[in-house]
Enzyme design. Structure first.
Site, short mmCIF file in Angstrom:
data_model
loop_
_atom_site.label_atom_id
_atom_site.label_comp_id
_atom_site.label_asym_id
_atom_site.label_seq_id
_atom_site.Cartn_x
_atom_site.Cartn_y
_atom_site.Cartn_z
N HIS A 120 5.61 -5.94 -1.96
CA HIS A 120 4.36 -6.63 -1.60
C HIS A 120 3.16 -5.77 -2.00
O HIS A 120 2.19 -6.27 -2.57
CB HIS A 120 4.38 -6.90 -0.08
CG HIS A 120 3.16 -7.60 0.43
ND1 HIS A 120 3.10 -8.97 0.60
CD2 HIS A 120 1.95 -7.12 0.81
CE1 HIS A 120 1.91 -9.30 1.08
NE2 HIS A 120 1.18 -8.20 1.20
N GLU A 121 3.25 -4.48 -1.71
CA GLU A 121 2.13 -3.59 -2.02
C GLU A 121 1.91 -3.45 -3.53
O GLU A 121 0.78 -3.52 -4.01
CB GLU A 121 2.40 -2.20 -1.42
CG GLU A 121 2.16 -2.16 0.06
CD GLU A 121 0.78 -2.69 0.41
OE1 GLU A 121 -0.21 -2.12 -0.04
OE2 GLU A 121 0.72 -3.71 1.12
N GLU A 182 -2.91 -12.58 -0.14
CA GLU A 182 -1.67 -12.34 0.60
C GLU A 182 -0.53 -13.20 0.06
O GLU A 182 0.59 -12.72 -0.14
CB GLU A 182 -1.87 -12.61 2.10
CG GLU A 182 -2.48 -11.44 2.85
CD GLU A 182 -1.66 -10.18 2.69
OE1 GLU A 182 -0.61 -10.06 3.33
OE2 GLU A 182 -2.04 -9.31 1.89
ZN LIG Z 1 -0.80 -7.85 1.58
#
Ligand SMILES: [Zn+2]
Length: 259
Positions: A120-121, A182
């Protein structure tokens, strides 16, 4: 009064977009790649000055194993550092830097869940979200000045920049990624962990652990990566594709065994 027709408006927008650099959107709203990378490197240096590095060999080996399995799937050289810090947090910065706090290892309970965090990062970096955030706040001409400013974390600008890069917690500057960013990082990150051979279904467990850990004092990670009600549903909607990616990866012999 001049009234633009929809077609003229589109032409105008396209022309403006064309004024950006050949690599993308830089002139309109983004910093030059080299400068945002420099800012990422400087931000990493700032953190290293303030936070002790975990010395335990086994934990370091574990985190490196997971991170390298992920970064092998993307271009560039990446450095990963395990910080001795109890708050559940992790981050990645432009310029190829990854930081994981020891506290994150209590929330991400196995290699697949840690891969979900790191995937995710890294996805935020690949999607150039820091660049987008800095560009929305500052003018492009300020670029070089900002590279200098982030070195000076005593100043408000330096602190804001740390926040925009997603690592402002030490300065009390927690600037959450947008919901669009996100979702993008979730989707890209899921594919990334699967391509590395990790189990993508564990991403759902990771976010569940994260919310559960958030009932007392929310983990630092959730402050910059706000949970939204559709996150898990969106991940599940993409799970079939991700599982196929994992299967293909495993057939190529990618079976991470970092635990
Ligand atoms: Zn995030």
């Amino acid at each position: 009064m001049l009234k633009l027709s929809p077609v003229m408006l589109i032409v105008a927008l396209v022309l403006t977009a064309c004024a950006t650099s050949p690599t993308g959107r830089s002139q309109l709203m983004l910093m030059p790649e080299a400068q945002i990378n420099q800012m990422g490197l400087q931000a990493f240096e700032n953190i290293k000055k303030q936070t002790p590095v975990e010395q335990d060999a086994k934990s370091n080996q574990y985190v490196n194993c997971v991170a390298q399995s992920i970064t092998r799937e993307v271009i560039g050289r990446w450095e990963v550092v395990l910080f001795k810090d109890d708050s559940a947090n992790a981050f990645a910065l432009p310029g190829g830097k990854i930081g994981v706090n020891t506290g994150m290892l209590k929330v991400a309970r196995n290699q697949h869940q840690l891969a979900a965090v790191i995937g995710h990062e890294v996805a935020h970096v690949l999607a150039k979200h820091s660049n987008e955030r800095v560009s929305q706040q500052f003018a492009v001409e300020q670029g070089l000045g900002l590279v200098n400013a982030i070195a000076n974390t005593q100043t408000a600008t330096g602190q804001t920049l740390m926040g925009l890069l997603g690592v402002g917690a030490q300065y009390g500057i927690l600037l959450p990624y947008s919901r669009i960013q996100e979702s993008e990082a979730d989707r890209l990150g899921l594919d990334l962990m699967a391509k590395a051979g990790f189990d993508p279904t564990e991403s759902v467990n990771l976010w569940r652990n994260m919310s559960a850990a958030g009932t007392g004092q929310p983990p630092e990670f959730l402050s910059t990566h706000p949970s939204h009600s559709t996150r898990i549903r969106d991940l599940q909607a993409h799970m079939l594709v991700a599982s196929q990616l994992q299967k293909a990866a495993q057939q190529q012999g990618k079976r991470p065994a970092c635990d």
